[in-house]
Design a protein around this motif. Structure first.
Motif, PDB file in Angstrom:
ATOM      1  N   PHE A  78      76.051 -42.058 -61.337  1.00  0.00           N
ATOM      2  CA  PHE A  78      76.739 -41.060 -60.516  1.00  0.00           C
ATOM      3  C   PHE A  78      76.458 -39.633 -60.995  1.00  0.00           C
ATOM      4  O   PHE A  78      76.755 -38.672 -60.285  1.00  0.00           O
ATOM      5  CB  PHE A  78      78.239 -41.320 -60.515  1.00  0.00           C
ATOM      6  N   GLU A  79      75.903 -39.508 -62.197  1.00  0.00           N
ATOM      7  CA  GLU A  79      75.492 -38.197 -62.697  1.00  0.00           C
ATOM      8  C   GLU A  79      74.052 -37.888 -62.279  1.00  0.00           C
ATOM      9  O   GLU A  79      73.696 -36.733 -62.046  1.00  0.00           O
ATOM     10  CB  GLU A  79      75.593 -38.172 -64.230  1.00  0.00           C
ATOM     11  N   VAL A  80      73.226 -38.936 -62.189  1.00  0.00           N
ATOM     12  CA  VAL A  80      71.791 -38.765 -61.938  1.00  0.00           C
ATOM     13  C   VAL A  80      71.441 -38.760 -60.451  1.00  0.00           C
ATOM     14  O   VAL A  80      70.614 -37.958 -59.996  1.00  0.00           O
ATOM     15  CB  VAL A  80      70.993 -39.873 -62.660  1.00  0.00           C
ATOM     16  N   PHE A  81      72.059 -39.657 -59.674  1.00  0.00           N
ATOM     17  CA  PHE A  81      71.676 -39.821 -58.270  1.00  0.00           C
ATOM     18  C   PHE A  81      71.733 -38.524 -57.449  1.00  0.00           C
ATOM     19  O   PHE A  81      70.804 -38.261 -56.676  1.00  0.00           O
ATOM     20  CB  PHE A  81      72.539 -40.892 -57.604  1.00  0.00           C
ATOM     21  N   PRO A  82      72.783 -37.704 -57.583  1.00  0.00           N
ATOM     22  CA  PRO A  82      72.792 -36.463 -56.792  1.00  0.00           C
ATOM     23  C   PRO A  82      71.597 -35.559 -57.094  1.00  0.00           C
ATOM     24  O   PRO A  82      71.018 -34.961 -56.168  1.00  0.00           O
ATOM     25  CB  PRO A  82      74.117 -35.795 -57.203  1.00  0.00           C
ATOM     26  N   SER A  83      71.210 -35.476 -58.368  1.00  0.00           N
ATOM     27  CA  SER A  83      70.063 -34.634 -58.737  1.00  0.00           C
ATOM     28  C   SER A  83      68.771 -35.192 -58.164  1.00  0.00           C
ATOM     29  O   SER A  83      67.898 -34.434 -57.705  1.00  0.00           O
ATOM     30  CB  SER A  83      69.953 -34.535 -60.268  1.00  0.00           C
ATOM     31  N   VAL A  84      68.634 -36.517 -58.180  1.00  0.00           N
ATOM     32  CA  VAL A  84      67.427 -37.154 -57.636  1.00  0.00           C
ATOM     33  C   VAL A  84      67.315 -36.887 -56.135  1.00  0.00           C
ATOM     34  O   VAL A  84      66.240 -36.518 -55.631  1.00  0.00           O
ATOM     35  CB  VAL A  84      67.447 -38.672 -57.907  1.00  0.00           C
ATOM     36  N   ILE A  85      68.425 -37.069 -55.416  1.00  0.00           N
ATOM     37  CA  ILE A  85      68.410 -36.850 -53.964  1.00  0.00           C
ATOM     38  C   ILE A  85      68.105 -35.393 -53.646  1.00  0.00           C
ATOM     39  O   ILE A  85      67.288 -35.089 -52.751  1.00  0.00           O
ATOM     40  CB  ILE A  85      69.750 -37.274 -53.330  1.00  0.00           C
ATOM     41  N   LEU A  86      68.736 -34.466 -54.359  1.00  0.00           N
ATOM     42  CA  LEU A  86      68.498 -33.044 -54.114  1.00  0.00           C
ATOM     43  C   LEU A  86      67.043 -32.688 -54.388  1.00  0.00           C
ATOM     44  O   LEU A  86      66.433 -31.912 -53.639  1.00  0.00           O
ATOM     45  CB  LEU A  86      69.430 -32.203 -54.983  1.00  0.00           C
ATOM     46  N   THR A  87      66.470 -33.267 -55.442  1.00  0.00           N
ATOM     47  CA  THR A  87      65.064 -33.023 -55.763  1.00  0.00           C
ATOM     48  C   THR A  87      64.159 -33.501 -54.635  1.00  0.00           C
ATOM     49  O   THR A  87      63.212 -32.815 -54.244  1.00  0.00           O
ATOM     50  CB  THR A  87      64.680 -33.745 -57.073  1.00  0.00           C
ATOM     51  N   MET A  88      64.464 -34.676 -54.070  1.00  0.00           N
ATOM     52  CA  MET A  88      63.647 -35.210 -52.981  1.00  0.00           C
ATOM     53  C   MET A  88      63.788 -34.377 -51.718  1.00  0.00           C
ATOM     54  O   MET A  88      62.818 -34.212 -50.961  1.00  0.00           O
ATOM     55  CB  MET A  88      64.034 -36.666 -52.706  1.00  0.00           C
ATOM     56  N   VAL A  89      64.984 -33.834 -51.471  1.00  0.00           N
ATOM     57  CA  VAL A  89      65.182 -32.957 -50.308  1.00  0.00           C
ATOM     58  C   VAL A  89      64.329 -31.702 -50.454  1.00  0.00           C
ATOM     59  O   VAL A  89      63.598 -31.309 -49.536  1.00  0.00           O
ATOM     60  CB  VAL A  89      66.671 -32.580 -50.155  1.00  0.00           C
ATOM     61  N   VAL A  90      64.425 -31.060 -51.621  1.00  0.00           N
ATOM     62  CA  VAL A  90      63.663 -29.825 -51.865  1.00  0.00           C
ATOM     63  C   VAL A  90      62.164 -30.108 -51.797  1.00  0.00           C
ATOM     64  O   VAL A  90      61.401 -29.339 -51.195  1.00  0.00           O
ATOM     65  CB  VAL A  90      64.044 -29.223 -53.236  1.00  0.00           C
ATOM     66  N   LEU A  91      61.731 -31.221 -52.411  1.00  0.00           N
ATOM     67  CA  LEU A  91      60.311 -31.580 -52.385  1.00  0.00           C
ATOM     68  C   LEU A  91      59.834 -31.803 -50.955  1.00  0.00           C
ATOM     69  O   LEU A  91      58.754 -31.333 -50.570  1.00  0.00           O
ATOM     70  CB  LEU A  91      60.092 -32.845 -53.220  1.00  0.00           C
ATOM     71  N   GLY A  92      60.647 -32.499 -50.153  1.00  0.00           N
ATOM     72  CA  GLY A  92      60.284 -32.744 -48.763  1.00  0.00           C
ATOM     73  C   GLY A  92      60.172 -31.463 -47.957  1.00  0.00           C
ATOM     74  O   GLY A  92      59.264 -31.319 -47.119  1.00  0.00           O
ATOM     75  N   ILE A  93      61.084 -30.537 -48.200  1.00  0.00           N
ATOM     76  CA  ILE A  93      61.049 -29.254 -47.495  1.00  0.00           C
ATOM     77  C   ILE A  93      59.783 -28.478 -47.848  1.00  0.00           C
ATOM     78  O   ILE A  93      59.108 -27.917 -46.978  1.00  0.00           O
ATOM     79  CB  ILE A  93      62.308 -28.428 -47.813  1.00  0.00           C
ATOM     80  N   PHE A  94      59.450 -28.444 -49.145  1.00  0.00           N
ATOM     81  CA  PHE A  94      58.246 -27.720 -49.573  1.00  0.00           C
ATOM     82  C   PHE A  94      56.979 -28.352 -49.001  1.00  0.00           C
ATOM     83  O   PHE A  94      56.068 -27.648 -48.562  1.00  0.00           O
ATOM     84  CB  PHE A  94      58.169 -27.672 -51.107  1.00  0.00           C
TER      85      PHE A  94
END
Length: 205
Positions: A78-94
């Motif tokens: 629950f500490e890691v998953f939000p960061s992973v999802i946010l990273t994938m969102v930002v990566l997808g946008i870029f």
């Protein structure tokens, strides 16, 4: 390619729904509970469907020696998953933006999809492992000890997906809004890849 890139960005943004909607839901129904007990599993923690659902579930589980439902800060996921999802969102946008500007190939779209698929499979595997431990690693000092016909301790692992009868409880485990938003988002990235491939094939920029 610009249309494909725009869809890639939109697909990535769908993952933000995981920050607001539950990923999974587990419901427990029994004759003594006219209103079933439920818990929603988010990427950042577990919440009861109603105010006292988690408390009631923990109370029931105590009798058969199950662990209490983890609270905030008690599971690294629950500490890691939000960061992973946010990273994938930002990566997808870029990736979408650079594709829109003609700086990246449409092949990057399928690369993002494959990474997200691997992460999703890993997440489901981890969730299933937690359910197994939660339902199998029982306290030897439990008030009630129920065994199988062969004398081995009964396990109370909730189903990863679908329905299961556990003693007098009907347990259902199903994806929730967050999971469906993630599915839609990932599907859109596949659409973006297809449109990008078709544009490249037809020489359209």
């Amino acid at each position: 390619m610009k249309k494909a890139s725009t869809i890639m960005i939109i697909g990535s943004l769908f993952l933000l729904g995981l920050f607001y909607f539950p990923l999974w839901n587990i419901m427990l129904g029994a004759p003594q509970y006219p209103e079933p007990l439920g818990m929603d599993i988010y990427i950042s923690g577990i919440k009861g469907l109603s105010e006292f659902d988690l408390q009631n579930i923990d109370g029931l589980n105590h009798y058969i020696g199950m662990k209490t439902i983890p609270k905030d800060g008690e599971m690294w996921e629950f500490e890691v998953f939000p960061s992973v999802i946010l990273t994938m969102v930002v990566l997808g946008i870029f990736i979408g933006l650079f594709g829109f500007l003609g700086k990246l190939s449409y092949k990057w779209f399928i690369g993002w999809f494959l990474i997200m698929s691997i992460l999703g499979i890993m997440g489901m595997y981890d969730f299933n492992e937690w359910l197994t431990d939660y339902g199998s690693n029982l306290s030897p000092n439990a008030i009630i000890k129920v065994v199988n016909a062969d004398g081995t301790p009964m396990t109370y692992k909730p189903p990863l997906l679908g329905y299961q009868k556990m003693l007098n409880f009907d347990v259902t485990s199903l994806p929730e809004k967050g999971a469906w938003m993630m599915f839609i988002g990932m599907t859109l990235t596949l659409v973006a890849f297809y449109l990008g491939w078709r544009s490249h094939k037809n020489g359209i920029t």
